[in-house]
Design a protein around this motif. Structure first.
Motif, PDB file in Angstrom:
ATOM      1  N   PRO A  97       0.840  -1.211   0.000  1.00  0.00           N
ATOM      2  CA  PRO A  97       0.000   0.000   0.000  1.00  0.00           C
ATOM      3  C   PRO A  97       0.873   1.258   0.000  1.00  0.00           C
ATOM      4  O   PRO A  97       1.833   1.336   0.774  1.00  0.00           O
ATOM      5  CB  PRO A  97      -0.780  -0.083   1.324  1.00  0.00           C
ATOM      6  CG  PRO A  97      -0.281  -1.278   2.053  1.00  0.00           C
ATOM      7  CD  PRO A  97       0.906  -1.826   1.335  1.00  0.00           C
ATOM      8  N   THR A  98       0.544   2.243  -0.841  1.00  0.00           N
ATOM      9  CA  THR A  98       1.324   3.486  -0.907  1.00  0.00           C
ATOM     10  C   THR A  98       0.403   4.677  -1.128  1.00  0.00           C
ATOM     11  O   THR A  98      -0.772   4.510  -1.462  1.00  0.00           O
ATOM     12  CB  THR A  98       2.326   3.480  -2.089  1.00  0.00           C
ATOM     13  OG1 THR A  98       1.614   3.815  -3.302  1.00  0.00           O
ATOM     14  CG2 THR A  98       3.019   2.140  -2.269  1.00  0.00           C
ATOM     15  N   MET A  99       1.014   5.864  -0.986  1.00  0.00           N
ATOM     16  CA  MET A  99       0.293   7.083  -1.357  1.00  0.00           C
ATOM     17  C   MET A  99       0.856   7.659  -2.662  1.00  0.00           C
ATOM     18  O   MET A  99       0.638   8.828  -2.990  1.00  0.00           O
ATOM     19  CB  MET A  99       0.387   8.124  -0.241  1.00  0.00           C
ATOM     20  CG  MET A  99      -0.284   7.644   1.052  1.00  0.00           C
ATOM     21  SD  MET A  99      -0.961   8.960   2.049  1.00  0.00           S
ATOM     22  CE  MET A  99       0.502   9.908   2.407  1.00  0.00           C
TER      23      MET A  99
ATOM     24  N   HIS B 290       9.124   6.153  -5.124  1.00  0.00           N
ATOM     25  CA  HIS B 290      10.580   6.305  -5.176  1.00  0.00           C
ATOM     26  C   HIS B 290      11.217   4.943  -4.897  1.00  0.00           C
ATOM     27  O   HIS B 290      10.518   3.922  -4.775  1.00  0.00           O
ATOM     28  CB  HIS B 290      11.049   7.384  -4.189  1.00  0.00           C
ATOM     29  CG  HIS B 290      10.516   7.213  -2.802  1.00  0.00           C
ATOM     30  ND1 HIS B 290      10.841   6.145  -2.009  1.00  0.00           N
ATOM     31  CD2 HIS B 290       9.641   7.971  -2.072  1.00  0.00           C
ATOM     32  CE1 HIS B 290      10.228   6.258  -0.849  1.00  0.00           C
ATOM     33  NE2 HIS B 290       9.470   7.352  -0.857  1.00  0.00           N
TER      34      HIS B 290
ATOM     35  N   GLY C   4      12.391   3.655  -2.302  1.00  0.00           N
ATOM     36  CA  GLY C   4      11.900   2.984  -1.091  1.00  0.00           C
ATOM     37  C   GLY C   4      10.697   2.111  -1.426  1.00  0.00           C
ATOM     38  O   GLY C   4      10.650   0.917  -1.078  1.00  0.00           O
ATOM     39  N   HIS C   5       9.736   2.705  -2.146  1.00  0.00           N
ATOM     40  CA  HIS C   5       8.564   1.931  -2.559  1.00  0.00           C
ATOM     41  C   HIS C   5       8.987   0.762  -3.461  1.00  0.00           C
ATOM     42  O   HIS C   5       8.453  -0.344  -3.356  1.00  0.00           O
ATOM     43  CB  HIS C   5       7.587   2.815  -3.344  1.00  0.00           C
ATOM     44  CG  HIS C   5       7.047   3.984  -2.588  1.00  0.00           C
ATOM     45  ND1 HIS C   5       7.378   5.281  -2.885  1.00  0.00           N
ATOM     46  CD2 HIS C   5       6.184   4.061  -1.544  1.00  0.00           C
ATOM     47  CE1 HIS C   5       6.746   6.097  -2.076  1.00  0.00           C
ATOM     48  NE2 HIS C   5       6.020   5.393  -1.235  1.00  0.00           N
TER      49      HIS C   5
ATOM     50  N   LEU D 181      10.078  -2.201  -1.553  1.00  0.00           N
ATOM     51  CA  LEU D 181       8.937  -2.960  -1.015  1.00  0.00           C
ATOM     52  C   LEU D 181       8.351  -3.852  -2.115  1.00  0.00           C
ATOM     53  O   LEU D 181       8.052  -5.033  -1.898  1.00  0.00           O
ATOM     54  CB  LEU D 181       7.852  -1.993  -0.502  1.00  0.00           C
ATOM     55  CG  LEU D 181       7.881  -1.597   0.977  1.00  0.00           C
ATOM     56  CD1 LEU D 181       9.141  -0.881   1.369  1.00  0.00           C
ATOM     57  CD2 LEU D 181       6.674  -0.736   1.332  1.00  0.00           C
TER      58      LEU D 181
ATOM     59  N   TYR E   6       0.027  17.356  -1.633  1.00  0.00           N
ATOM     60  CA  TYR E   6       0.809  16.113  -1.610  1.00  0.00           C
ATOM     61  C   TYR E   6       1.122  15.703  -3.061  1.00  0.00           C
ATOM     62  O   TYR E   6       0.238  15.718  -3.912  1.00  0.00           O
ATOM     63  CB  TYR E   6       0.035  14.999  -0.889  1.00  0.00           C
ATOM     64  CG  TYR E   6       0.923  13.821  -0.538  1.00  0.00           C
ATOM     65  CD1 TYR E   6       1.679  13.835   0.628  1.00  0.00           C
ATOM     66  CD2 TYR E   6       1.038  12.744  -1.399  1.00  0.00           C
ATOM     67  CE1 TYR E   6       2.521  12.779   0.934  1.00  0.00           C
ATOM     68  CE2 TYR E   6       1.880  11.679  -1.095  1.00  0.00           C
ATOM     69  CZ  TYR E   6       2.615  11.706   0.079  1.00  0.00           C
ATOM     70  OH  TYR E   6       3.460  10.666   0.363  1.00  0.00           O
TER      71      TYR E   6
ATOM     72  N   PHE F 194       5.549  -3.180   4.592  1.00  0.00           N
ATOM     73  CA  PHE F 194       5.552  -1.829   5.150  1.00  0.00           C
ATOM     74  C   PHE F 194       6.981  -1.427   5.496  1.00  0.00           C
ATOM     75  O   PHE F 194       7.790  -2.267   5.926  1.00  0.00           O
ATOM     76  CB  PHE F 194       4.685  -1.759   6.409  1.00  0.00           C
ATOM     77  CG  PHE F 194       3.212  -1.920   6.119  1.00  0.00           C
ATOM     78  CD1 PHE F 194       2.424  -0.815   5.812  1.00  0.00           C
ATOM     79  CD2 PHE F 194       2.631  -3.172   6.128  1.00  0.00           C
ATOM     80  CE1 PHE F 194       1.075  -0.970   5.520  1.00  0.00           C
ATOM     81  CE2 PHE F 194       1.277  -3.341   5.837  1.00  0.00           C
ATOM     82  CZ  PHE F 194       0.497  -2.232   5.535  1.00  0.00           C
ATOM     83  N   GLY F 195       7.300  -0.126   5.334  1.00  0.00           N
ATOM     84  CA  GLY F 195       8.645   0.361   5.582  1.00  0.00           C
ATOM     85  C   GLY F 195       8.914   0.593   7.063  1.00  0.00           C
ATOM     86  O   GLY F 195       8.058   1.098   7.790  1.00  0.00           O
TER      87      GLY F 195
ATOM     88  N   ASP G  81       8.588   4.251   8.605  1.00  0.00           N
ATOM     89  CA  ASP G  81       7.433   4.692   9.384  1.00  0.00           C
ATOM     90  C   ASP G  81       7.223   3.687  10.511  1.00  0.00           C
ATOM     91  O   ASP G  81       6.275   2.901  10.508  1.00  0.00           O
ATOM     92  CB  ASP G  81       6.212   4.804   8.470  1.00  0.00           C
ATOM     93  CG  ASP G  81       6.442   5.829   7.379  1.00  0.00           C
ATOM     94  OD1 ASP G  81       6.472   7.028   7.698  1.00  0.00           O
ATOM     95  OD2 ASP G  81       6.646   5.439   6.216  1.00  0.00           O
TER      96      ASP G  81
ATOM     97  N   GLN H 247       3.948   3.629  12.581  1.00  0.00           N
ATOM     98  CA  GLN H 247       2.864   3.127  11.728  1.00  0.00           C
ATOM     99  C   GLN H 247       2.952   1.611  11.603  1.00  0.00           C
ATOM    100  O   GLN H 247       1.953   0.902  11.757  1.00  0.00           O
ATOM    101  CB  GLN H 247       2.990   3.788  10.354  1.00  0.00           C
ATOM    102  CG  GLN H 247       2.159   3.153   9.261  1.00  0.00           C
ATOM    103  CD  GLN H 247       2.272   3.907   7.955  1.00  0.00           C
ATOM    104  OE1 GLN H 247       1.773   5.002   7.832  1.00  0.00           O
ATOM    105  NE2 GLN H 247       2.920   3.330   6.956  1.00  0.00           N
TER     106      GLN H 247
ATOM    107  N   ASP I  61      13.569  -2.642   5.378  1.00  0.00           N
ATOM    108  CA  ASP I  61      14.547  -1.632   5.806  1.00  0.00           C
ATOM    109  C   ASP I  61      14.399  -0.322   5.031  1.00  0.00           C
ATOM    110  O   ASP I  61      14.006  -0.325   3.865  1.00  0.00           O
ATOM    111  CB  ASP I  61      15.974  -2.156   5.582  1.00  0.00           C
ATOM    112  CG  ASP I  61      16.338  -3.221   6.601  1.00  0.00           C
ATOM    113  OD1 ASP I  61      15.639  -3.327   7.628  1.00  0.00           O
ATOM    114  OD2 ASP I  61      17.314  -3.962   6.351  1.00  0.00           O
ATOM    115  N   THR I  62      14.781   0.767   5.687  1.00  0.00           N
ATOM    116  CA  THR I  62      14.686   2.096   5.085  1.00  0.00           C
ATOM    117  C   THR I  62      15.710   2.268   3.965  1.00  0.00           C
ATOM    118  O   THR I  62      16.887   1.941   4.134  1.00  0.00           O
ATOM    119  CB  THR I  62      14.935   3.160   6.175  1.00  0.00           C
ATOM    120  OG1 THR I  62      13.943   2.985   7.185  1.00  0.00           O
ATOM    121  CG2 THR I  62      14.866   4.566   5.609  1.00  0.00           C
ATOM    122  N   VAL I  63      15.245   2.801   2.853  1.00  0.00           N
ATOM    123  CA  VAL I  63      16.141   3.092   1.730  1.00  0.00           C
ATOM    124  C   VAL I  63      16.524   4.573   1.795  1.00  0.00           C
ATOM    125  O   VAL I  63      15.666   5.434   2.003  1.00  0.00           O
ATOM    126  CB  VAL I  63      15.448   2.765   0.384  1.00  0.00           C
ATOM    127  CG1 VAL I  63      16.364   3.110  -0.788  1.00  0.00           C
ATOM    128  CG2 VAL I  63      15.048   1.294   0.344  1.00  0.00           C
TER     129      VAL I  63
ATOM    130  N   LEU J 229      14.673   8.274   1.927  1.00  0.00           N
ATOM    131  CA  LEU J 229      13.799   8.676   0.830  1.00  0.00           C
ATOM    132  C   LEU J 229      12.383   8.845   1.340  1.00  0.00           C
ATOM    133  O   LEU J 229      11.919   8.091   2.192  1.00  0.00           O
ATOM    134  CB  LEU J 229      13.821   7.619  -0.285  1.00  0.00           C
ATOM    135  CG  LEU J 229      15.172   7.372  -0.941  1.00  0.00           C
ATOM    136  CD1 LEU J 229      15.019   6.402  -2.114  1.00  0.00           C
ATOM    137  CD2 LEU J 229      15.809   8.674  -1.422  1.00  0.00           C
TER     138      LEU J 229
END
Ligand code: AMP
Length: 273
Positions: free
Chosen positions: A25-27, A31, A33-34, A37, A68, A143-144, A147, A150, A171-173, A181
């Protein structure tokens, strides 16, 4: 790649496939990071579903919902190139109901740190994630760790509501300079991008202190605040994996979190130790 807007249609389509599903799930404003995932989902499941929805209920009054970044065409290309099978593009009209039964974030974890700065934000997040998980019924959802709060609340919700879904933390990119990111980095000027490097610098210093044997979280936070100056600090916090604040850091059970406001942009980052 199939693009579906209607939740019921998506649900029916996925049911007919009868395959393992990895869901991201994304907004949108996707980038690297997504993409990470999505790659994880691609490797571990037969079908990959990505949703793009800028969820109004998780933005507070006066926040950046209207501005946004929305990059639908670029996002579709990224998804296609990343091997996504189904892109779910719902809208608020087909996702929300009037007077609906609401999921509410708990006081303990939902209204501290990020939930304190943005009271009600996590209720909006959980509401939409619950809907998305029920529509997609994934085998695994990604999920990242970026967050972290979250992620923790979603893990709690999945447990409390007995959802038969594996939540996979990723893990965070970061960019080459260490900046995590985020779609919101698009708001930063070059100068602010430079200042924002203090965030990861403060987290790396915390990691170094802990590696050297310093486990007093008050000392660590003091050092981090020094490094972050003159950025406006929302919070610097050190918690355990259950998200309870700790006075003694312990490798394997510690998350160090930072929120700063850079210009008018709120930036979050953390490191898991
Ligand atoms: P967003 O589109 O910002 O709501 O993020 C969608 C998902 O991507 C969430 O699970 C985020 O935690 C995750 N995510 C965002 N930024 C990053 C990053 N830099 N590294 C890894 N995951 C991320």
């Amino acid at each position: 790649m199939k693009i579906i807007n209607d939740p019921i249609q998506l649900q029916q389509y996925l049911k007919e496939q009868n395959k393992t599903i990895g869901f991201v799930p994304t907004m949108g404003a996707l980038h690297e990071g997504h993409r990470t995932l999505i790659q994880n989902a691609r490797e571990q499941n037969e079908l990959v579903v990505v949703s793009i929805f800028v969820n109004p209920t998780q933005f507070l009054e006066g926040e950046d919902f209207d501005k946004y970044p929305r990059k639908d065409d670029a996002d579709k290309k990224i998804c296609e190139l990343s091997g996504v099978d189904v892109l779910f593009f719902p809208n608020a009209q087909n996702l929300y109901f009037e007077d609906e039964v609401k999921i509410e974030a708990p006081d303990v974890r939902g209204y501290v740190l990020e939930g304190n700065t943005r009271a009600g934000h996590f209720s909006g997040v959980l509401r939409v994630v619950m809907k998305l998980l029920n529509i997609v019924r994934p085998t695994r959802a990604y999920f990242g760790k970026k967050d972290a709060q979250q992620l923790n609340l979603i893990q709690q919700m999945v447990k409390h509501y007995f959802l038969d879904i594996e939540i996979v933390p990723v893990d965070t990119v970061r960019d080459a300079n260490g900046l995590a990111l985020s779609s919101r980095n698009a708001y930063l000027s070059d100068k602010q991008r430079q200042e924002a490097l203090k965030i990861s610098a403060s987290l790396y210093e915390a990691a170094r202190m802990i590696a050297r044997g310093e486990n007093d979280t008050a000392q660590i936070k003091t050092k981090m605040v020094e490094i972050l100056k003159p950025l406006e600090i929302g919070y610097v916090a050190i918690v355990n994996r259950d998200f309870n604040p700790v006075t003694v850091a312990q490798v394997g059970d510690t998350i160090v979190l930072v929120e700063v406001v850079c210009g008018t942009t709120r930036l979050l980052d953390n490191i898991w130790l």
